[in-house]
Design a protein around this motif. Structure first.
Motif, mmCIF file in Angstrom:
data_model
loop_
_atom_site.group_PDB
_atom_site.id
_atom_site.type_symbol
_atom_site.label_atom_id
_atom_site.label_comp_id
_atom_site.label_asym_id
_atom_site.label_seq_id
_atom_site.Cartn_x
_atom_site.Cartn_y
_atom_site.Cartn_z
ATOM 1 N N PRO A 28 -2.479 -12.432 3.428
ATOM 2 C CA PRO A 28 -2.563 -11.193 3.072
ATOM 3 C C PRO A 28 -1.506 -9.535 2.418
ATOM 4 C CG PRO A 28 -0.690 -12.267 4.328
ATOM 5 C CD PRO A 28 -1.892 -13.023 3.894
ATOM 6 N N VAL A 29 -2.030 -8.811 2.186
ATOM 7 C CA VAL A 29 -1.530 -8.088 1.030
ATOM 8 C C VAL A 29 -0.945 -6.417 2.011
ATOM 9 C CG1 VAL A 29 -1.645 -5.881 -0.979
ATOM 10 C CG2 VAL A 29 -2.463 -8.962 -0.608
ATOM 11 N N MET A 30 0.346 -6.531 1.375
ATOM 12 C CA MET A 30 0.357 -4.775 1.909
ATOM 13 C C MET A 30 0.596 -3.865 1.360
ATOM 14 S SD MET A 30 2.888 -1.808 2.788
ATOM 15 C CE MET A 30 4.592 -2.406 1.907
ATOM 16 N N LEU A 82 -1.393 7.323 -5.335
ATOM 17 C CA LEU A 82 -0.915 6.567 -6.586
ATOM 18 C C LEU A 82 -0.483 5.428 -6.021
ATOM 19 C CD1 LEU A 82 -0.404 8.535 -10.191
ATOM 20 C CD2 LEU A 82 -2.061 7.631 -9.215
ATOM 21 N N LEU A 83 -0.758 4.044 -6.302
ATOM 22 C CA LEU A 83 -0.530 2.978 -5.672
ATOM 23 C C LEU A 83 0.984 2.739 -6.547
ATOM 24 C CD1 LEU A 83 -0.903 0.333 -4.062
ATOM 25 C CD2 LEU A 83 -1.724 -0.792 -6.304
ATOM 26 N N ILE A 84 1.790 2.705 -5.211
ATOM 27 C CA ILE A 84 3.655 2.624 -5.977
ATOM 28 C C ILE A 84 3.626 1.237 -5.402
ATOM 29 C CG2 ILE A 84 3.975 5.198 -6.019
ATOM 30 C CD1 ILE A 84 4.768 4.683 -2.929
ATOM 31 N N THR A 85 3.636 0.844 -4.666
ATOM 32 C CA THR A 85 4.127 -0.484 -3.863
ATOM 33 C C THR A 85 2.790 -1.389 -3.206
ATOM 34 O OG1 THR A 85 6.034 0.454 -2.644
ATOM 35 C CG2 THR A 85 5.521 -1.770 -2.417
ATOM 36 N N ILE A 128 8.010 -8.659 -3.199
ATOM 37 C CA ILE A 128 7.631 -7.377 -3.547
ATOM 38 C C ILE A 128 7.411 -6.618 -4.676
ATOM 39 C CG2 ILE A 128 8.788 -5.121 -2.804
ATOM 40 C CD1 ILE A 128 10.162 -6.505 -0.782
ATOM 41 N N GLU A 129 6.373 -5.989 -5.112
ATOM 42 C CA GLU A 129 6.396 -5.159 -6.441
ATOM 43 C C GLU A 129 5.996 -3.799 -6.755
ATOM 44 O OE1 GLU A 129 2.205 -6.621 -7.760
ATOM 45 O OE2 GLU A 129 3.237 -8.900 -7.904
ATOM 46 N N ARG A 130 7.143 -3.008 -7.090
ATOM 47 C CA ARG A 130 7.515 -1.621 -7.272
ATOM 48 C C ARG A 130 7.682 -1.075 -8.443
ATOM 49 N NH1 ARG A 130 7.781 1.760 -1.921
ATOM 50 N NH2 ARG A 130 8.225 4.145 -3.088
ATOM 51 N N GLY A 182 11.736 -12.905 -1.561
ATOM 52 C CA GLY A 182 12.864 -13.849 -0.511
ATOM 53 C C GLY A 182 11.040 -14.016 0.968
ATOM 54 N N THR A 183 12.237 -14.900 2.321
ATOM 55 C CA THR A 183 11.301 -14.805 2.761
ATOM 56 C C THR A 183 11.112 -14.314 4.483
ATOM 57 O OG1 THR A 183 12.928 -15.858 3.904
ATOM 58 C CG2 THR A 183 12.078 -17.043 2.566
#
Length: 369
Positions: A171-173, A181-184, A208-210, A217-218
Motif C-alpha cells: 500500500p501507498v498513501m 503536485l505530489l508533496i507526500t 515517509i517521503e516529503r 518508523g513502524t
C-alpha cells in the motif's frame, strides 16, 4: 402424542416466522424497453433489455441489460451499471445483486462516490448492506477528496458510513497540494483512513517521503486537517545530512504544505556533519525533548530541553578551532545557513572547550585506487 404435538407446534412457529419474513421482503420494481421470460429446467429467468431500471426501497439501479432469477433473488446487471442510494453512487460494467441478502458483487471499472468526501475504485468489489461496506480487489484506490489524500494497494476494505478505508498489498498513501503536485508519499504494510478524524494511519515498515525529508518508523498517524504527523517505533528522520532519532517524532506543516517544525520526544538525538562534504566529525545535540524550527527548507533554530547537551566543532572561515561541549537544562541553538552561529544556555550551565590539537576525530574514509 404430546411430544408429537410439541414438534408440530414448533414447526408451525418456524413456518410462520419464515412466511412473515418472506411477506415483509420488499419487492423489486422493473422497467425496460423489452422484457421476456424463459423457463429452463424448472428455473425461471427474466431478461430485460434497453433502458433497464430497477427500484427497491431507496436503491435505484439503471443499466443496459439485466437478467433476473426470481427463485433465487439474483439479478445480473450488465453494461453502464449505475447503483444509487441516498448517500452514494456506484458505477460498474457488471453487478451481481442478491435481493435477499442485499450483497452486490461488482466487476470491471468500479467507481464509488460518496458526496464530496470519498471516492473508491477497483477492478472487482463485493459490497454488503447495499453500498455501506465493501471488500475491494486489484488496483484499489480510496480517495479522500477534501484533503487530496489517496490510498492505493492490491486489496482493500471500505465502510462508507464511517468514512473508513483500508488498503494492503504494497500500500501507498499520497497527498497533493492545491496545484495538484505530489508533496507526500508514505509506504507501509497497512494504510488506513479514518474520515471522522481526518486521519491516515500507517503500520509496519513505514517510510515517509516529503520534499527532501525521509522518515522511517513502524507506526504513523497523519492528521490531515491539523497538518501534523506522529511517528513512533524507533523513528528516524533524515534531511540531507541531518539525522534525528527519538522515541516519538512529530512533524508540523504550514498551510502552504511546507515543513515548519519538528518535535522529538524521549531520548532525542540530532546529528549533522561539522564540515561540508565529510561524514565526520558530527555536531550532536541530545536531550529528553527537542524542537526544531524550519525556515525555507533549512533548520533555523533548535530548542533542547531536559538534560540538554550540545557537542559542536568550532570553525572560523573553514579553519578548525576545536570542539565545544555545552550542557544545561535548556539549550537554544541558532543556525546561520547550516552552521551553528550561537548557543544560549539556561539553568545548570556547564561547558568544556577542547583546542583543535587535542581533538581526536576519525580520519575521512577514502576509496583506494
Amino acid at each position: 402424542m404430546k411430544r408429537a404435538l410439541q414438534i408440530l407446534s414448533w414447526l408451525l412457529l418456524v413456518f410462520t416466522i419464515v412466511f412473515a419474513q418472506e411477506s415483509e421482503r420488499t419487492p423489486l420494481f422493473f422497467d425496460a424497453s423489452s422484457f421476456s421470460s424463459v423457463e429452463e429446467r424448472g428455473v425461471m429467468r427474466r431478461e430485460l433489455r434497453g433502458n433497464v431500471h430497477m427500484i427497491k426501497d431507496s436503491l435505484d439501479v439503471t443499466c443496459d441489460q439485466a437478467v433476473y432469477y426470481p427463485d433465487s433473488g439474483i439479478v445480473i446487471f450488465r453494461y453502464n451499471v449505475v447503483f444509487k442510494d441516498p448517500h452514494r453512487t456506484m458505477f460498474a460494467d457488471e453487478v451481481i445483486y442478491n435481493e435477499w441478502t442485499e450483497e452486490a458483487f461488482a466487476s470491471t471499472k468500479i467507481r464509488v462516490y460518496q458526496s464530496d468526501t470519498l471516492s473508491v475504485t477497483s477492478r472487482t468489489a463485493r459490497y454488503f448492506e447495499r453500498l455501506n461496506q465493501g471488500y475491494l480487489y486489484d488496483d484499489v484506490r480510496i480517495h479522500e477528496l477534501g484533503r487530496r489524500v489517496l490510498l492505493m494497494g492490491r486489496l482493500g476494505f471500505t465502510d462508507h458510513v464511517k468514512e473508513y478505508g483500508r488498503v494492503t498489498g504494497e500500500p501507498v498513501m499520497t497527498e497533493r497540494d492545491s496545484a495538484g503536485l505530489l508533496i507526500t508519499r508514505v509506504k507501509g504494510d497497512t494504510v488506513e483512513y479514518f474520515g471522522d478524524r481526518k486521519t491516515v494511519r500507517v503500520t509496519g515498515k513505514v517510510r515517509i517521503e516529503r520534499d527532501s525529508l525521509i522518515a522511517t518508523g513502524t507506526f504513523l498517524e497523519y492528521l490531515t486537517a491539523d497538518r501534523m504527523a506522529v511517528l513512533t517505533g524507533e523513528p528516524e528522520a533524515i534531511r540531507a545530512d541531518n539525522h534525528v532519532v527519538g522515541d516519538t517524532i512529530r512533524l508540523y506543516f504550514e498551510k502552504d504544505e511546507k515543513l515548519s517544525r519538528v518535535e522529538v520526544a524521549g531520548n532525542a538525538v540530532a546529528t549533522s556533519p561539522a564540515d561540508s562534504g565529510f561524514a565526520e566529525p558530527k555536531n550532536r545535540m541530545e536531550g529528553k525533548l527537542m524542537t526544531m524550527w524550519v525556515d525555507s527548507g533549512a533548520i533555523s533554530s533548535v530548542l533542547v530541553e531536559n538534560s540538554a547537551i550540545a557537542t559542536y566543532f568550532v570553525r572560523d572561515k573553514n579553519e578548525k578551532r576545536g570542539m565545544n561541549v555545552t550542557s544545561g537544562d535548556r539549550l537554544r541553538v541558532f543556525f546561520d545557513g547550516r552552521k551553528i552561529s550561537r548557543i544560549r544556555v539556561e539553568g545548570g550551565t556547564e561547558g568544556t572547550y577542547t583546542p583543535q590539537r587535542l581533538v581526536s576525530t576519525p580520519e575521512p574514509k577514502t576509496t583506494p585506487r
